[in-house]
Motif scaffolding. Structure first.
Motif, short mmCIF file in Angstrom:
data_model
loop_
_atom_site.label_atom_id
_atom_site.label_comp_id
_atom_site.label_asym_id
_atom_site.label_seq_id
_atom_site.Cartn_x
_atom_site.Cartn_y
_atom_site.Cartn_z
N ARG A 1 -7.13 8.95 27.02
CA ARG A 1 -6.65 7.67 27.29
C ARG A 1 -6.51 6.90 26.12
O ARG A 1 -7.66 6.78 25.36
N VAL A 2 -5.43 6.24 25.87
CA VAL A 2 -5.42 5.24 24.63
C VAL A 2 -6.36 4.14 24.85
O VAL A 2 -6.34 3.61 25.95
N PRO A 3 -7.25 3.73 23.87
CA PRO A 3 -8.25 2.67 24.23
C PRO A 3 -7.28 1.41 24.42
O PRO A 3 -6.28 1.10 23.88
N ARG A 4 -7.77 0.78 25.38
CA ARG A 4 -7.52 -0.75 25.58
C ARG A 4 -7.61 -1.54 24.43
O ARG A 4 -8.63 -1.72 23.78
N PRO A 5 -6.22 -2.34 23.98
CA PRO A 5 -6.32 -2.92 22.55
C PRO A 5 -7.19 -4.41 22.89
O PRO A 5 -7.51 -4.74 23.99
N ALA A 6 -7.73 -4.67 21.62
CA ALA A 6 -8.59 -5.85 21.94
C ALA A 6 -7.92 -7.08 22.45
O ALA A 6 -6.63 -7.36 21.74
N LYS A 7 -8.02 -7.62 23.38
CA LYS A 7 -7.37 -8.67 24.02
C LYS A 7 -8.29 -9.83 24.24
O LYS A 7 -9.22 -10.02 24.85
N VAL A 8 -7.89 -11.04 23.30
CA VAL A 8 -8.56 -12.36 23.61
C VAL A 8 -7.31 -13.38 23.65
O VAL A 8 -6.54 -13.05 22.82
N ASP A 9 -7.56 -14.30 24.84
CA ASP A 9 -6.37 -15.12 25.10
C ASP A 9 -6.42 -16.11 23.62
O ASP A 9 -7.60 -16.21 22.96
N LEU A 10 -5.24 -16.61 23.53
CA LEU A 10 -4.92 -17.34 22.29
C LEU A 10 -5.79 -18.84 22.60
O LEU A 10 -6.15 -19.51 21.68
N VAL A 11 -6.13 -19.24 23.77
CA VAL A 11 -6.97 -20.59 24.05
C VAL A 11 -8.17 -20.10 23.62
O VAL A 11 -8.74 -21.07 23.25
N VAL A 12 -8.95 -19.03 23.67
CA VAL A 12 -10.21 -18.71 23.00
C VAL A 12 -10.11 -18.72 21.52
O VAL A 12 -10.95 -19.57 20.85
N TYR A 13 -8.95 -18.32 21.09
CA TYR A 13 -8.99 -18.43 19.55
C TYR A 13 -8.94 -19.88 19.02
O TYR A 13 -9.61 -20.45 18.13
N LEU A 14 -8.17 -20.71 19.80
CA LEU A 14 -8.00 -21.97 19.41
C LEU A 14 -9.02 -22.93 19.46
O LEU A 14 -9.45 -23.73 18.87
N ARG A 15 -9.69 -22.46 20.54
CA ARG A 15 -11.07 -23.34 20.96
C ARG A 15 -12.14 -23.01 20.19
O ARG A 15 -13.00 -23.96 19.64
N CYS A 16 -12.13 -21.77 19.62
CA CYS A 16 -13.31 -21.27 18.74
C CYS A 16 -12.93 -21.85 17.48
O CYS A 16 -13.84 -22.39 16.57
N ALA A 17 -11.72 -22.06 17.04
CA ALA A 17 -11.19 -22.58 15.59
C ALA A 17 -11.54 -24.18 15.66
O ALA A 17 -12.03 -24.67 14.75
N ALA A 18 -11.26 -24.79 16.90
CA ALA A 18 -11.42 -26.20 16.69
C ALA A 18 -12.84 -26.52 17.01
O ALA A 18 -13.45 -27.35 16.22
N ALA A 19 -13.81 -25.79 17.39
CA ALA A 19 -15.26 -26.15 17.79
C ALA A 19 -15.84 -25.72 16.46
O ALA A 19 -16.49 -26.56 15.78
N SER A 20 -15.38 -24.61 15.40
CA SER A 20 -15.75 -24.55 14.17
C SER A 20 -15.52 -25.38 13.25
O SER A 20 -16.29 -25.84 12.28
#
Length: 662
Positions: free
Chosen positions: A206-225
């Motif tokens: 089975r092809v591994p499920r690609p890393a999936k992170v919502d864009l909101v999480v990236y934006l929220r992490c960047a904003a908090a950082s």
């Protein structure tokens, strides 16, 4: 199959209702296939394969067509004559056959003398001897013995039904002796089982499920950082104004400790999450009800249960083992259903992978490798200590900087610290989620590569083990040997010589609990047969029925039944709604003798009638029906009438052969 008992008036359980354990269609084998634009030479070779495969009717068509289209050699003429008489009596020779024999005269005369012309001439003289009783059979036998072994074996194999008298005794004895020598030849008992295994499907993972992170999480992490960085800079600037040397040294220590703490926290978190996921994969799982999955998945599930039930560790209770592996089996079922369902392949083609997985899980249980991941993902003590120390250093350092900042700007420093802590918590939470997800994907890819490598190695080992799978021609030869050995045993038991028989017939039918397989356009072959031999003498019918374990070349459960000619009430081949064709012989006392002689599974590009036809041909049904339908209609008078009909046909046949021999 249902067979009347020789002692009591009852019938055994019919095989028509017994399901097939396993089947395979070797669609990649083109043994009985020629392209539509096949040359006469290709058509001739196809006919030879049909003849060797025990299907003389198809052989006559192909070889006759090749010769008619100009493929005329001494070899093709020999096999055309052989195909005409194979599996038939004199009475079954048609006018078209006689015309074809006459046409061979000029063709054979133009061929240079070789082993094939000698063999063709010998066959012609054998046929001629049936009508002319003046020929000394010893001369003909001597001529046969002087032929090359390859041609002599072919003659003895295919003329057993056609001849009678002293020549028949000689032919049959040679055929019986050859059958006993060849019955287990070419490592039969170690190879036959491979014929019933389909070509394995290639290894997949089975092809591994690609890393999936919502864009909101990236934006929220960047904003908090960003917020954390700005507020930290503000607090550090305020502390700098109060006491810059202490702030500078403390800030350097905090940054270094923060890097160490971030790395150790991330590693700690990944190992914890990864180990938990693997633990859950091994946990017993409530399986979905069978009705919730499709037919392919159900077949996969049955195979998984069968092999895991077979591969039970020696130190485990079977029930406990199956309960423990329920989660593994469910995961494997879902994986295989996802990987192979859309490939339109038989579920049996992935049995090798199921068996390999069950074996690996068993060895993992016994050797402790099944839980190896827990050791590999355990959080080391030094990592825990380093993480705690780094967090303590970061906390102490930031506390010192905040204290200095509060002295310089009390209200703004406190507010910045509170908001910064909230932003830091959000940044760490989202950052750890992003890191763990990407790390999970990388680990899945590495494990998938290792798993694929192991599965490819197992696939290649299995292919290597199946490399000497017998051909259909070998299966036909072994089956013919079984039939001849059984006939020899039957004649020995009844103390009959071939010349004592008026006629004989046989049927090869599948037995209960068999596996079945065939090549493309070929007849079904079975791992277990019901073999029926009918020996017709002046006094009546001697019938012998045995079950043949074809894989082990053994006979079991012999039944014998004797009845007069006038005891036969009816003979027919009945076709069921599902396409199965059943031979039925009914005695006047109501005893049924039945045998299912065809199966119905075909590939999309195949013609069901063609497959059924070659299966009936290989089962010997044509001659059997000719004989038994005759006695059902005419009783004992059939013997007299058949001889009269044969004499009339012999005259025409002898005339055609004489023309060739002149």
């Amino acid at each position: 199959m249902t067979v009347a008992s020789p002692r009591v008036a009852n019938t055994a359980s019919g095989s028509a209702t017994v399901g097939v354990q396993a089947e395979a269609i070797h669609g990649d084998v083109n043994l009985y296939y020629a392209p539509p634009d096949a040359t006469p030479a290709e058509t001739f070779e196809l006919g030879l394969r049909y003849l060797s495969g025990g299907m003389p009717e198809k052989a006559r068509e192909c070889v006759g067509d090749a010769v008619a289209r100009g493929y005329v050699t001494s070899r093709s003429c020999f096999y055309l004559v052989l195909a005409m008489v194979s599996g038939r009596t004199v009475q079954q020779m048609t006018d078209a056959d006689l015309t074809a024999l006459r046409s061979l005269r000029g063709r054979l005369s133009r061929q240079p003398r070789d082993a094939w012309t000698d063999a063709a001439g010998a066959v012609m003289r054998l046929i001629d001897s049936l009508e002319s009783h003046e020929q000394d059979p010893r001369i003909l036998i001597k001529e046969l013995e002087e032929l090359a072994p390859a041609q002599r074996i072919e003659i003895t194999r295919h003329l057993e039904i056609f001849l009678h008298g002293p020549l028949q005794d000689w032919i049959w004895q040679r055929a019986f002796d050859q059958a006993r020598r060849d019955q287990r030849a070419d490592n039969r008992t170690e190879r036959v089982w491979k014929f019933f295994h389909p070509r394995p499907a290639r290894a997949r993972v089975r092809v591994p499920r690609p890393a999936k992170v919502d864009l909101v999480v990236y934006l929220r992490c960047a904003a908090a950082s960003i917020v954390l960085a700005l507020l930290t800079a503000f607090v550090a600037w305020a502390a700098w104004q109060q006491d810059w040397p202490i702030t500078l040294s403390t800030l350097a220590v905090v940054v270094g400790a923060a890097v160490v703490s971030a790395r150790t926290i991330a590693e700690w978190r990944f190992r914890t999450v990864r180990r938990g996921a693997k633990d859950r994969a091994l946990l017993p799982r409530q399986r979905r009800p069978v009705g919730a999955v499709d037919g392919f998945t159900r077949r996969i599930e049955r195979s998984i249960d069968r092999y895991f039930g077979r591969y039970v560790p020696g130190n485990a209770d079977r029930a406990d083992w199956l309960a423990f592996t329920s989660g593994i089996r469910a995961a494997l079922r879902d994986e295989l259903a996802e990987l192979y369902r859309e490939s339109r392949i038989s579920a049996r083609r992935v049995d090798w992978l199921i068996r390999f997985t069950a074996s690996e899980v068993k060895s993992g249980w016994q050797e402790g490798h099944l839980w190896e991941y827990r050791t590999r993902l355990r959080i080391p003590a030094h990592l825990k200590v380093l993480c705690v120390l780094a967090i303590a250093v970061v906390g102490g350092g930031l506390g010192r900087i905040v204290a200095e900042a509060v002295e310089s700007r009390p209200f703004s420093a406190i507010g910045a610290t509170v908001v910064g802590l909230l932003a830091g918590w959000a940044a760490i939470r989202d950052g750890l989620g992003i890191f763990v997800e990407h790390r999970r994907f990388a680990a899945d890819v590495a494990e998938a590569e290792d798993l694929l490598e192991a599965r490819v190695a197992a696939y290649e080992r299995w292919c290597q083990r199946l490399a000497d799978k017998p051909s259909d021609l070998e299966m036909a030869r072994w089956l013919d040997c079984d039939r001849k050995v059984l006939m020899d045993d039957a004649m020995r038991h009844y103390k009959l010589a071939p010349r004592n028989l008026v006629a004989h017939a046989f049927i090869e039918a599948p037995a209960p609990g068999r596996k079945q397989a065939r090549v493309r356009n070929g007849p079904w072959r079975f791992s277990r047969y019901r073999l029926l031999i009918f020996l017709l003498t002046e006094d009546g019918v001697r019938q012998m029925t045995v079950e043949s374990d074809f894989e082990k070349a053994r006979f079991h459960g012999m039944d014998r039944l004797n009845y007069r000619f006038d005891a036969v009430a009816a003979v027919q081949v009945a076709e069921a709604d599902d396409g199965h064709k059943t031979f039925e012989l009914t005695l006047v006392n109501g005893h049924p003798i039945e045998a299912v002689v065809t199966a119905v599974s075909i590939e999309p590009h195949e013609d069901e009638r063609s497959v059924s036809r070659v299966t009936l041909d290989a089962a010997g049904l044509s001659n059997t029906l000719h004989v038994l339908e005759g006695i059902a209609a005419e009783g004992k008078q059939w013997i007299h009438h058949e001889r009269l009909r044969e004499e009339g046909r012999l005259g025409k046949l002898a005339s055609a052969v004489h023309e060739m021999l002149e």
